[in-house]
Scaffold this motif. Structure first.
Motif: not given
Length: 683
Positions: A352-356, A476-480
């Motif tokens: 649930y975070i903007f990992n990048a 980590n390119g998964f970003a919310v």
């Protein structure tokens, strides 16, 4: 790395920088008007002249001259001094003597540099030219007689904001900075033009003639009107917030803020809750704190915890949310939620975070937007994506969701979950672009997860990220992308239903059926209050918005400028907001209200000071100990594979200018809405 001599001192500087930047590294101040670190080089004010050897036998514009090995740079020779004095004299030929009535007074680059490089009289006695003022909308006031043609505003509008609406017409003495077609600026970043203008040609229209800079108390804080957590400075005079300006933070907002962040602050003066209220005979009447607490105690005493529920709002600080959670736990209730929009987010922190990180956008070489319109959800972050597009060899950007002008080219792949499924299965051409990218970035918006099948959409987005190898040790390119300031902090603290507990939808359904007897709304105004049925509603907040209208008891809290608070932005960065003023009337800090109420209910919370509350935050989640750092998020299984509907993703924010009680109470935001509606009608 080249070695250069600056005023006789040798220094090693990075290759490719300009002479002006080299001088700055050496601690030598070079005056400038047109040059700005985040804009392209114009080289048209000529204030930054220096002598360079070897080179032409005349002063050079240092902002446009690259450094070279064994170069000698002279910044204080008589030739340079005379050249700068001459440039200043030319700039002041047409500049009016408006300093006593100019809003830029005290913060004006022209004033400062005229003191340092100017002359005490002019040799020019011709009439000054007159230039008509331009209409740029409700936020930017123009006094174009003062313009020195530095073109910063033109370059910002074109390069950063992405709206090519400002330009220069005419030549020589007839040159004017204006809009190509006369209408208000159609950008959510217009207020930054005022910060960039080195003279008083562009000033803040809502702030016009309100105060002088030296009258104001300046407090560094954090913006809470969206999920980015922009670093801001709150300027106050007495108890009143006069203006909000950006602070430099390269990792978050660089030096920009959105128009809502800057100008919605007049909403802090209107519709404020400044005393407790209790509903008697169907009407809210003023009460004392003791009466308000007494009314709550009378209703909650002996009530089964399963019949009590709480909803945390979108601008709550972490201190108030942890106090609310602890109070609900003490009352035996697991019906608590911080996701007013129903977002299906409750997995490990990495889900649930903007990992990048916002700064990670600068490294992405392919970007996919899922159910997100970053231009309205986070204009400053959207400008960062545009920057990446411009400087990243035209980084490929695709979108699944509503069509919108994002200020950069976007390959629209489709509108809903079916398109995402095709992409995950590799059936769309854009999959190959993502696969070929070293650092693919997948941005998931609230429009994708705040729906019934949000968990299934989230599971597909995770599957795509893992297929693309977008989640690894070095990236980590998964970003919310969150749209609210409180959401990540609430999830970090576990403000989600406990075992057998109800989420927001369950709470509202329970109220309609009579299964929920009391609801505590902590500044929660974005729910359908008509669905609260006959439940006893306690509203704690700072504005008389939707929640207060439905409340049976109102407890007046403090707005974000009126209390110290901890906020976690969309990338999981913990930041501290500081008190710039005090809340009006009897209003108090939110965690303190909950602490006092807990004592009356016989469930006294275990902390008495702000420091103790913050210790409690750290004991729940160690991320709260890392202030101003982006704590990494754990990765694991999240989402829930299942069927999705054919409904297209809908934008999370329909109206950028009014998204919260503060902006809804702002007259400036109402003017912006009217101006934008007029602009759209004209188109």
């Amino acid at each position: 790395m080249p070695k250069v001599k600056i005023d006789g001192v040798e220094i090693e500087v990075p290759a490719g920088i300009t002479v002006l930047q080299a001088c700055e590294l050496a601690g030598v101040e070079i005056p400038r008007f047109c040059y700005h670190e985040r804009l392209s080089i114009a080289g048209n004010c000529r204030m930054c002249l220096v002598e360079v050897k070897p080179g032409p036998p005349k002063p050079q514009a240092s902002c446009a001259l690259p450094v070279a090995d064994k170069q000698e740079i002279f910044t204080k020779t008589p030739v340079v001094q005379k050249a700068r004095n001459g440039v200043m004299e030319f700039l002041l030929i047409n500049h009016p003597l408006d300093c006593p009535i100019c809003d830029q007074g005290g913060e004006c680059d022209l004033q400062d540099q005229a003191m340092a490089y100017g002359f005490d009289r002019s040799r020019y006695h011709e009439n000054k030219r007159a230039v008509p003022d331009k209409e740029l909308g409700p936020l930017v006031k123009t006094s174009m007689n003062r313009c020195i043609h530095c073109t910063r505003c033109i370059r910002f509008a074109t390069e950063v904001a992405g709206v090519e609406e400002l330009g220069a017409t005419g030549r020589g003495e007839s040159m004017e900075v204006t809009t190509y077609v006369e209408h208000a600026l159609s950008t959510e970043l217009a207020g930054n033009l005022v910060d960039l203008c080195p003279v008083g040609a562009l000033t803040s229209k809502p702030y016009a003639f309100e105060a002088r800079s030296w009258e104001l108390t300046k407090t560094e804080s954090i913006d809470v009107l969206d999920g980015l957590g922009a670093n801001i400075r709150v300027d106050t005079r007495g108890a009143q917030v006069m203006r909000v300006l950006p602070r430099l933070n390269d990792d978050v907002n660089e030096e920009w803020i959105s128009d809502k962040t800057r100008h919605a602050i007049d909403g802090l003066r209107h519709q404020r809750l400044d005393r407790p209220y209790v509903r008697k005979g169907g009407k809210l009447v003023e009460a004392t704190w003791d009466e308000a607490f007494g009314a709550i105690t009378a209703r909650l005493k002996g009530m089964d915890g399963a019949k009590i529920a709480a909803i945390a709002g979108d601008q709550c600080d972490a201190e108030s949310m942890v106090a609310l959670k602890d109070l609900m736990t003490a009352l035996g209730s697991s019906n608590i939620d911080c996701r007013q929009d129903g977002a299906k987010l409750d997995g490990p922190r990495g889900s649930y975070i903007f990992n990048a990180g916002v700064h990670g956008i600068d490294s992405a070489d392919a970007i996919l937007l899922i159910g997100s319109n970053p231009r309205t959800e986070s204009p400053v972050l959207n400008a960062r994506i545009r920057k990446r597009y411009l400087h990243g060899h035209h980084c490929a950007i695709g979108s699944i969701g509503p069509a919108a002008d994002l200020t950069y080219p976007v390959e629209r792949l489709g509108a809903g979950p079916a398109t995402l499924r095709e992409l995950v299965d590799g059936k769309l051409g854009f999959f190959e672009k993502l696969k070929a990218a070293r650092n693919p970035l997948i941005i998931v918006g609230m429009g994708a997860v705040a729906r019934e099948d949000g968990a299934a959409v989230l599971a597909m987005a995770r599957e795509l990220a893992e297929k693309l190898n977008a989640v690894r040790e070095d990236w980590n390119g998964f970003a919310v992308l969150h749209t609210t300031a409180a959401r990540v902090g609430g999830l970090d603290l576990g403000l989600v239903p406990g075992e057998g507990g109800r989420d927001v939808a369950g709470i509202l359904a329970g109220c309609e059926k009579g299964e929920i007897g009391a609801v505590y709304l902590l500044a929660a105004d974005e729910i359908d209050t008509k669905r609260l049925g006959k439940a006893f509603v306690i509203y704690q907040g700072h504005h008389g918005d939707a929640g207060a209208h439905r409340a049976d008891v109102i407890l007046p809290g403090a707005a974000y400028t009126e209390k110290p608070g901890t906020y976690v932005n969309t990338e999981g960065r913990v930041q501290l907001g500081r008190r710039a003023g005090y809340p009006p009337g009897d209003a108090r800090e939110d965690w303190a209200i909950l602490r006092a109420l807990s004592e009356r209910l016989g469930k006294t919370l275990s902390y008495d000071t702000l420091a103790q509350v913050r210790s409690r935050l750290v004991s729940i989640n160690k991320a709260f100990a890392a202030i101003d750092q982006q704590a990494p998020g754990a990765w694991g299984a999240f989402g829930k594979a299942g069927a999705t509907t054919d409904a297209p993703f809908v934008a999370a924010i329909a109206n950028f200018y009014m998204t919260c009680p503060i902006s809804r109470a702002s007259r400036t935001m109402a003017e912006c809405m009217a101006s934008r509606a007029q602009l759209m009608a004209a188109e």
